[in-house]
Structure formats: structure tokens, C-alpha cells
Design a protein around this motif. Structure first.
Motif, mmCIF file in Angstrom:
data_model
loop_
_atom_site.group_PDB
_atom_site.id
_atom_site.type_symbol
_atom_site.label_atom_id
_atom_site.label_comp_id
_atom_site.label_asym_id
_atom_site.label_seq_id
_atom_site.Cartn_x
_atom_site.Cartn_y
_atom_site.Cartn_z
ATOM 1 N N SER A 330 20.965 16.649 -23.961
ATOM 2 C CA SER A 330 22.075 16.972 -23.319
ATOM 3 C C SER A 330 21.769 16.369 -21.685
ATOM 4 C CB SER A 330 22.080 18.355 -23.286
ATOM 5 O OG SER A 330 22.388 18.875 -24.408
ATOM 6 N N GLU A 333 22.558 12.724 -21.621
ATOM 7 C CA GLU A 333 24.140 12.641 -21.522
ATOM 8 C C GLU A 333 24.620 12.952 -20.190
ATOM 9 O OE1 GLU A 333 27.756 12.008 -23.139
ATOM 10 O OE2 GLU A 333 25.835 11.827 -24.203
ATOM 11 N N LYS A 344 31.609 17.468 -19.820
ATOM 12 C CA LYS A 344 30.153 17.660 -20.135
ATOM 13 C C LYS A 344 29.484 18.421 -19.476
ATOM 14 C CE LYS A 344 29.945 12.716 -21.275
ATOM 15 N NZ LYS A 344 29.418 11.154 -21.283
ATOM 16 N N PHE A 348 27.837 21.562 -20.956
ATOM 17 C CA PHE A 348 26.467 21.956 -20.712
ATOM 18 C C PHE A 348 25.921 23.324 -20.118
ATOM 19 C CE2 PHE A 348 22.498 21.518 -18.159
ATOM 20 C CZ PHE A 348 21.590 21.424 -18.982
#
Length: 726
Positions: A330, A333, A344, A348
Motif C-alpha cells: 500500500s 502504491e 488511493k 488507504f
């Protein structure tokens, strides 16, 4: 509401054509209806006005509360005061009122108010930047939502302390602040639903009128880089631990993907700081490939658990590794995205909040770790349970014979039990000797290849649950129902074999004793108590159900013993033991190792069952709980030993037949309770859903009505021919 109902009733009555005898139409009801409709319209207008007034009042109240909250932002000088102010802001955002009740809508309103008041906006932005700069984010990325302890029991105690002890100060780390800001389990949902426009406004708020003293306020990037390095070190340490490393097929630990994580993260961060986009994306792809390899190796560890065994500690370490790898993925990313992406970041953050809530749950850590262990235990029990299922007439006959042998040995156990009772031992000593008597008897039954009926259900239920993976198809459902029929028929054969052999053997031994010594083994008082103890109108129903629970516990002990033997590689250790090799020779040591590998499950389960049946009544008496045990084979033997004292005429009394019915009910409850609990655990461990269970029950009832005798005797089309394979 009353006015509307009255209007409808009068309206319906007025619409009907009502004529006087002279034929003239009566018009009075229509006039009443018009009057009531006017009143109804007036009341609806008044109600609408009141609703609008109430909404306006609530809106003014909410607006005034927000005004006061924002106006006080500039007065918060200490960091702790600013954090508490921020918590109150999130409380306002989450407030479920009648106006803008959705948190995202209230967040938009909050940002709109700031846009109309630049001084307030500047104060709020300054608070947000100071929080990011002063409060450490490293712990949020490396500990929030992740297991902190090295073992499962340490993690459980840590979570209990988190619930019992006061929350640390909010300025210690972002993890505690995150919990204070988002304490509701519904927060992840609305956080993940923040739209792009609102997300852009939030980012703009953080960068609003940054002063020269605040140029280095943003520590999030640095904290994320440090978190990646810290997590990679943890992944290497846990992934190369002996319990996991020896389950991998790499010849050297340097070949493992876990060993390469630290170097890959270092290369990724070095390329991230050089701002070379091509090299950065290449290293990011390399790092994500290493993460994928680590997950593949974890899958390989799962496959090897059958050979090497499983422990709660090992399952916990695997859970830690998955959580660490997911967090690394994560963070990567987010870092590889040139421009912050709304979905995103909010995804998260929502995941982080959800994990933070889950981290405080003691139940979650136990369920995640114990569930997998339970599955492995029931799978090992399923291997043993396969031997207790008969599918042909020949297997059915052998089951009755094996159960007969078990019943004959149980007859000896009954007389040893009677002899121990006549010694007048203390409660504890009597319980120890009773446990020893039962354990030796059950182990002897196991080693001679005989069968004790009540042991079967808890072992066969996991074997049955193992076949529930294809019940979605009609063919798979039919095969499963056939397997259930085989299982029930096997249980009936075992119970009948036990009872039909234990009773005549007990009577024969008592007859020999009376011929030799001129009396009966069991006294008249004990005989009368034997019939009362199994009376169907007495508490024997409760005792039999409780015994079913003990039978289920013994099956868990059997699975645990087999798993423990494999976990510690005792077959290899025993076969290569210098001591055993010196005493019995190398071939003898290998035979001993093979014997325990084949029988450890039965030995542990039988010894555990003997201890439970022998000691539980004494422990319950000590605790003052009115609980005893009723085992169908042992109770049948005791009842048979009491019959000679009571005489043949006693068999015509209702007391005798109530006891006989009690024996049958005890057998039924022993079987159903132990089977039900084992089956429920196996079903949950295998993940069988409720719709599938309902379909199984319906198909089973259909089979029962079409072929009822197949549940008792080896008849019907599902019986395999002689010599047919499984």
C-alpha cells in the motif's frame, strides 16, 4: 392522520349514490366531505410550515456550533489543545442530525465555511500543518492496525491492556490520534466515499498560506520511507524464522524472497530520491515482484503444514507477515503515484482506520489464529474418522465385530470400576484410579483394533465436513447425503455391537462369580442405584449430553496429539534416537517411530477420554456442581451387572423399562452431541455457508423418507459391492 382517515371514510360514503324513498339524491354527505377536506388541507400546510421551521432552527443551531468551533481555532496554542480541538471538529463532522447528516456532506459544508472566512481558514490550516510536523507518523504506518507482539498470547494481553488502561496522550504518535479522530466502526465507509472535489479542497487547506517557518512541515513522505525500511526488516526477520524457513524448499535462506526484501526496499528508496522516473518505476516493479514472491512462499508454507504440523504461534507469524506485506504494498502504491490520487489515499486511510479498530479486538486475533489451527486439527481427525465409516456389507459386518470386541473389554472395565468403588477410596484417589481404569481399557480397545461407539462421531464429523466442498451441484449434494447415510449406519452398528456384547459378557462373568463364591458382584443397594442412575425420567439426559461434550473434547485432544507429533518431527527424531537404537536397534527404533506415528492420535484421545470420564465427576462434586457422566457402553454394562440381583420378575416392572429407555437415550445423546459439536466446528473451519447447510438438511430428509432402512442396515443402491474401492 386522524383527519385524513376521517376524510377518506366520509368521502367514500359520500361518493355512493344514496336515494331517499322518493328518489331524490341526498347531498349532505358531499358537503361534509368538502368541509373536512378544507380542514385537512389547512393542517397539511401548517405541518409543512412547522417542519420547515424546525429544519431552519436546526440549521441555525448547527451553523452556530460550527462558527463557535472555528472561531476558537486561533486560541489553541498548545499542541495538546490543538489536537483536542481537531477531535471536536471530527465529532462535528460525524454528527448524525437532520441536516447534512452524512459526514461527507458536513465535511463539504465545513470547507465552504472556511472558504468564506479566510482568517478561520488560516488558523485551521496552521493547526493541521503543526499536527503533521509534530506528531510522529512512523508508528502510524508501522504499528497502526498491525500486530505488535511476537506471539499470539502476548498480542491478546496487549489488546486487553489497550481496553483496560487509559489512552496515552494524543501527541505521542499519529496512531493514537487516528483512534481518537475516528473512533466509530462506520468511519472507514464515509472516509472511502470522499469525492475528488472534497479531497482537492482538503489538500488545498493543508497548503493554505504556508509561512516561512513552516516550509518543512510535511513529514509524511519521510515517515513513509522510514516505515518501508522498518517493515522490510520485520518481514525479513519473521520470514526467515526457523518455523517458517524449514517449510520452504529453498536450499539456502539467501534464496528466499524474505531475505531480498530489505535490499529491494533500499534500492527502491534510493531511486525515489534521485527522481529518475524510469529507474524508480523499475525498482518499484522489482520490489512488488519480491512481495509477490513472499506471498507465494507463504502459500508454500501452508501446503507444508500437513507434513510438519501447525501451531497457534506459527499461524500468528504468518498473519503478521501478510499484514506487513500488505502495508508495504500500500505504501509503495502511494509513493509511485506522481499526483496524489483521491481513491488511493482515502482507500488507504479507510483501510488503516478499519485495521486500527480490528487491532483492539481480542476476538479477532483469536478467531484468525485459532480458526486455521482448528481446521488443521479437524483435517487430521478426518483422516482417523475415515476408518470408522462403513460403505459395504462386509465393512458393516466388520464394524459390528469390532464393536463387539470393544463391548467385551468394556465388560471387564465395568467390573474393575465396581471393585474400585468397593475399596472406599477418597474422592481424588478414586478419580485417579477410575481414570487409569478407563484409559487402559480404551487404549487396549484401540490397540486390538476394536471399536468404542461413542468415540466415532467426533472423529467422523470432520471426515464428513471435508466432503462439503461440492454441495452446490446436485451430484455433489447426493454424494454427501450418501456419505451421511453411511456414517449414521456405522454409528448404529457400533452402538448395537457394543451393547449386544457388553451385556452377555457381564452376565456371564457374574454367573461364574456366583457359581464360585455363591453371590453376585454388585450389591443390592448398588444394583438399585444403577437402575435409578439411568432412569429416563431422571437427570441422565443432562449427564449424557455433558458426556457428549467430553467425547468431543477428547477428539480435539486426538487431533492435537497428531498435530503435535508432526510439528516436532517426532517420527524422524524417534527413528534416529541413539538411545532407542542402542536398546532396540535401528530397525526397532524405526518400528517404534512408525507405531507412534500411526497410533499417537488414538493414544492421546483415549487417554484424554479416560481422564475426563474418571476425574470430571469428582471435580464437579468438589465445585458443588450437580454434573456427572453417563456413557452408554459403561452404563449398559453396569445395568447388566445389576439385573441378577433384582431377579427375573423385576424385568416386568416399569422401573426396568424406564432404565432400558434411558440407556437408549443416553446412547443417542452421546452420539448426537459429540457429533454435532465436532460437525459444527468442522463446518466453521471449512467455511461451509448457511444456505449450503440448509440444502444438505433438505436433501437428507428426502433420503430418509425414500429409504429409511438404509440409515440402520446395509441396504439400498448406495451399498458398494464386495471388493469395490472407496
Amino acid at each position: 392522520v386522524c383527519f385524513n382517515i376521517a376524510c377518506v371514510q366520509h368521502k367514500n360514503s359520500g361518493l355512493q349514490s344514496v336515494y331517499r324513498p322518493s328518489g331524490r339524491r341526498r347531498a349532505e354527505p358531499q358537503k361534509e366531505v368538502r368541509t373536512l377536506l378544507r380542514f385537512s388541507s389547512m393542517f397539511r400546510k401548517i405541518r409543512g410550515f412547522l417542519i420547515r421551521f424546525k429544519l431552519y432552527r436546526n440549521l441555525s443551531k448547527v451553523h452556530n456550533e460550527l462558527d463557535v468551533l472555528l472561531a476558537s481555532a486561533q486560541d489553541q496554542e498548545q499542541l495538546e489543545d490543538q489536537l483536542q480541538w481537531l477531535v471536536r471538529v471530527l465529532q462535528w463532522v460525524r454528527y448524525q442530525g437532520q441536516v447534512a447528516s452524512h459526514p461527507v456532506a458536513r465535511l463539504k459544508f465545513f470547507l465552504q465555511v472556511l472558504d468564506r472566512n479566510p482568517s478561520w481558514k488560516k488558523s485551521v490550516a496552521k493547526i493541521l500543518r503543526r499536527v503533521i510536523h509534530e506528531v510522529s507518523g512512523l508508528e502510524m504506518f508501522t504499528e497502526t492496525g498491525l500486530p505488535k507482539e511476537l506471539g499470539v498470547w502476548g498480542e491478546v494481553s496487549e489488546r486487553l491492556m489497550m481496553k483496560l488502561l487509559p489512552t496515552p496522550p494524543l501527541d505521542s504518535e499519529l496512531g493514537y490520534l487516528l483512534w481518537a479522530l475516528f473512533p466509530s466502526d462506520t468511519d472507514p465507509e464515509w472516509v472511502s466515499n470522499i469525492d475528488n472535489e472534497t479531497f482537492a479542497s482538503l489538500l488545498e487547506l493543508f497548503h493554505y498560506e504556508v509561512s516561512t517557518e513552516e516550509l518543512d512541515w510535511n513529514r509524511v513522505g519521510t515517515d513513509m520511507e522510514d516505515a518501508l525500511m522498518y517493515l522490510s526488516i520485520q518481514v525479513r526477520a519473521v520470514g526467515l524464522a526457523p518455523a517458517i524457513r524449514r517449510r520452504l524448499d529453498q536450499p539456502s535462506f539467501r534464496d528466499s524472497a524474505f531475505f531480498s526484501t530489505v535490499r529491494s526496499v533500499e534500492e527502491f528508496l534510493a531511486s525515489y530520491q534521485t527522481h529518475d522516473k524510469a529507474q524508480f518505476l523499475e525498482k518499484a516493479s522489482r520490489l512488488r515482484m519480491i512481495i509477490w514472491e513472499c506471498r507465494r512462499e507463504l502459500t508454500q508454507v501452508h501446503r507444508h503444514l500437513e507434513e510438519f504440523g501447525v501451531s497457534i504461534s506459527l499461524v500468528f507469524q504468518m498473519m503478521r507477515l501478510r499484514a506487513y506485506l500488505q502495508r508495504i504494498d500500500s505504501l509503495v502504491e502511494i509513493l509511485i503515484t506522481e499526483k496524489l490520487d483521491c481513491k488511493k489515499v482515502t482507500g488507504f486511510l479507510a483501510h488503516l482506520i478499519a485495521e486500527n479498530h480490528d487491532l483492539r479486538s481480542v476476538r479477532s486475533v483469536l478467531s484468525q489464529n485459532v480458526a486455521f489451527l482448528a481446521r488443521k486439527l479437524v483435517e487430521r481427525a478426518a483422516e482417523t474418522g475415515e476408518h470408522y465409516i462403513t460403505r459395504s456389507k462386509e465393512e458393516y459386518r466388520r464394524m459390528v465385530q469390532a464393536a463387539g470386541g470393544g463391548g467385551a473389554i468394556t465388560a471387564l472395565t465395568v467390573f474393575v470400576k465396581i471393585g474400585l468403588g468397593a475399596l472406599g477410596l477418597s474422592a481424588f484417589v478414586g478419580g485417579v484410579f477410575a481414570s487409569l481404569n478407563y484409559s487402559l481399557s480404551f487404549v487396549l480397545i484401540h490397540l486390538l483394533g476394536f471399536t468404542l461407539a461413542t468415540k466415532q462421531p467426533a472423529m467422523t464429523a470432520p471426515a464428513l465436513a471435508q466432503k462439503m466442498q461440492n454441495v452446490d451441484s446436485s451430484e455433489g449434494l447426493n454424494d454427501l447425503v450418501t456419505e451421511i447415510v453411511h456414517l449414521i449406519r456405522s454409528q448404529v452398528a457400533a452402538v448395537l455391537g457394543n451393547i449386544l456384547f457388553v451385556v452377555p459378557v457381564v452376565l456371564t462373568i457374574d454367573l461364574i462369580y456366583s457359581l464360585l463364591f455363591g453371590g453376585h458382584i454388585l450389591s443390592l443397594e448398588k444394583s438399585d442405584y444403577s437402575f435409578q442412575s439411568v432412569d429416563i425420567l431422571g437427570p441422565s439426559i443432562i449427564y449424557a449430553s455433558f458426556t457428549g461434550v467430553l467425547l468431543w473434547i477428547s477428539s480435539l485432544a486426538a487431533g492435537w496429539g497428531d498435530n503435535w507429533f508432526a510439528l516436532h518431527s517426532l517420527r524422524t527424531t524417534l527413528s534416529r534416537s541413539p538411545t532407542l537404537g542402542l536398546v532396540f536397534g535401528k530397525r526397532g527404533a524405526r518400528r517404534i517411530a512408525k507405531f507412534f506415528d500411526r497410533n499417537i492420535s488414538g493414544l492421546v484421545g483415549n487417554v484424554c477420554l479416560g481422564i475426563l470420564l474418571g476425574m470430571t465427576p469428582e471435580v464437579m462434586k468438589f465445585l458443588g456442581l450437580p454434573l456427572d457422566v453417563r456413557h452408554v457402553t459403561l452404563s449398559s454394562g453396569t445395568l447388566a451387572a445389576a439385573i441378577p440381583n433384582m431377579g427375573m420378575e423385576f424385568m416386568a416392572t416399569t422401573t426396568f423399562w424406564r432404565a432400558v429407555c434411558g440407556i437408549l437415550l443416553i446412547g443417542f445423546l452421546n452420539l448426537t452431541v459429540s457429533f454435532g459439536m465436532a460437525f459444527l466446528l468442522a463446518v466453521k473451519a471449512r467455511g461451509v455457508k448457511s444456505p449450503q447447510r440448509r440444502a444438505i438438511r433438505a436433501a437428507l430428509w428426502r433420503r430418509f423418507f425414500t429409504s429409511p432402512f438404509s440409515f440402520i442396515l446395509p441396504v439400498g443402491p448406495t451399498i458398494r459391492a464386495k471388493g469395490e474401492g472407496h
